[in-house]
Design a protein around this motif. Structure first.
Motif, short mmCIF file in Angstrom:
data_model
loop_
_atom_site.label_atom_id
_atom_site.label_comp_id
_atom_site.label_asym_id
_atom_site.label_seq_id
_atom_site.Cartn_x
_atom_site.Cartn_y
_atom_site.Cartn_z
N ASP A 11 0.86 -1.18 0.00
CA ASP A 11 0.00 0.00 0.00
C ASP A 11 0.90 1.24 0.00
N ARG A 47 -3.79 6.35 -3.77
CA ARG A 47 -3.89 4.93 -3.41
C ARG A 47 -4.55 4.11 -4.53
N ASN A 50 -1.84 3.41 -6.89
CA ASN A 50 -0.58 3.08 -6.23
C ASN A 50 0.60 3.90 -6.76
#
Length: 327
Positions: A11, A47, A50
Motif C-alpha cells: 500500500d 492509493r 498506487n
C-alpha cells in the motif's frame, strides 16, 4: 514474487507515510516533498493507482521509484528494501504468523479507506505483532528515564525496517487508529528523515494519546495533564504520574477540544515552553466548559524548546506547582 507483484502487494500510502506526513484531501494524499525544501505541500500520493508525484521536483512513479530516489540507491537495493518491508528477506519469507498479521493489517486499512462513511481508520487488534520487542532498542528510551512498565503498558516495540520505536495510538474506546514511530538514527536530521512519523496519514487528529490507558486515574483525580509528545506521557508514568495525555502536536484541535470538554475534568496544559497557549483558539473555547490551567516556569528552569518533563521530576513538580488558571 516478481517485481510487479511486490509493488502491487504494498500500500503506497502506508509505505510513504513512514517518511512523509500525509493528509487526505478528496481521496488524494498530500505532504511536503521529501526530495526538495518546501513550505507548501506539493507531494501527491494516490492509493487507487498506487502512485505518487512530486510537483516541485518532477519525480513520480510507484513505491519502487520512490525507494530508489529516497534512498538514492540502485534497483537491486531498492528491491531488497521493498522485500523487507513486505515481509520478505531476499527470497526467504518471514514466519507465516507475522506475514498474516502484516497482510491482514494492510487489507483492513484498504477496506476502511474504501468506505468513506468511516471517518476514523482502525487497525486490527494484533497489528503490533509484526514488530519486535528488542531489549537493546527499548534501552534507548529506558536510558532517558522511561520505565519498562511504561513501555510495556503502551506497547512500545521496534520496527527494524525503519529503525524506529513504534507504538499504537488508541481512541477513547481502545481501538488502534494509528501507529506512531520515533527514529533511532542519531543522524536523522542530516539525512532528511522525519523524527516522528505515523503509519497512516491523519485527517483531523481526533484522539489524545494515553487517554484510554490512563482513563481510570484521570477520572479518579478529576484532572488530566496535557503534554505535546508521547514520550512525556511515558516519562510521567515512570514517575508515578498517570493522569496524563498528549496532543501529538503543539496545539489543540477542535476534535480534541470536544473530547476534553466531554471528559468534564480539569485540564492542565504542560506544553513545551516555547508554546504560548493563550493564542490557542481552541484552548480559549475549552475554558467555557471545564477549568483550564497551565504550568508556569516561574524560575526559568527550562530551556526555550524544553517540554516540562525534560529536566526531571523535581523540575516538573515545580512548574506544575506554579500552574496558573487560564482566564
Amino acid at each position: 514474487m516478481d517485481l510487479e507483484e511486490l509493488i502491487d502487494s504494498i500500500d503506497i500510502v502506508e509505505y510513504i507515510s513512514q517518511f512523509v506526513e500525509l493528509e487526505e484531501k478528496n481521496g488524494e494524499y498530500w505532504g511536503l516533498s521529501p526530495f526538495s525544501d518546501e513550505k507548501t505541500p506539493s507531494f501527491s500520493v494516490r492509493r487507487e493507482n498506487n502512485t505518487f508525484y512530486c510537483f516541485s521536483s518532477g519525480i513520480g512513479g510507484n513505491v519502487f521509484t520512490f525507494t530508489k530516489f529516497y534512498y538514492q540507491c540502485d534497483a537491486n537495493k531498492a528491491v531488497d528494501i521493498l522485500k523487507k518491508y513486505a515481509g520478505c528477506d531476499g527470497t526467504e519469507f518471514i514466519p507465516r504468523r507475522r506475514m498474516a498479521a502484516t497482510m491482514a493489517c494492510r487489507k483492513y486499512m484498504k477496506k476502511q479507506v474504501r468506505h468513506k462513511e468511516s471517518k476514523t481508520k482502525r487497525f486490527p487488534d494484533d497489528c503490533m505483532s509484526k514488530y519486535e520487542k528488542r531489549d537493546d532498542k527499548l534501552a534507548v528510551w529506558e536510558a532517558e528515564g522511561i520505565s519498562r512498565e511504561a513501555l510495556d503498558t503502551f506497547q512500545v516495540y521496534y520496527d527494524s525496517f525503519s529503525n524506529r520505536l513504534v507504538y499504537p495510538i488508541r481512541d477513547i474506546e481502545g481501538n488502534i487508529v494509528n501507529i506512531g514511530g520515533r527514529i533511532l538514527d542519531p543522524e536523522w536530521k542530516e539525512k532528511g528523515m522525519r523524527k516522528y512519523t505515523y503509519l497512516s496519514g491523519w485527517g483531523e487528529m481526533s484522539v489524545i494519546y494515553g487517554l484510554f490507558e490512563n482513563m481510570e486515574e484521570i477520572l479518579k483525580k478529576k484532572e488530566i495533564i496535557i503534554f505535546e509528545g508521547c514520550k512525556s506521557v511515558l516519562l510521567a508514568r515512570s514517575w508515578g504520574i498517570r493522569n496524563t495525555g498528549a496532543l501529538l502536536t503543539s496545539h489543540l484541535n477542535p476534535a480534541q477540544m470536544k473530547l476534553l470538554a466531554k471528559l468534564g475534568v480539569k485540564v492542565v496544559f504542560a506544553l513545551d515552553k516555547e508554546v504560548n497557549i493563550k493564542k490557542d483558539h481552541n484552548i480559549n473555547k475549552l475554558k467555557q466548559y471545564v477549568n483550564v490551567e497551565y504550568v508556569w516556569d516561574k524560575d526559568n528552569l527550562l530551556e526555550e524548546k524544553d517540554a516540562p518533563v525534560d529536566k526531571g521530576v523535581e523540575t516538573f513538580d515545580k512548574v506544575y506547582e506554579y500552574r496558573h488558571r487560564f482566564r
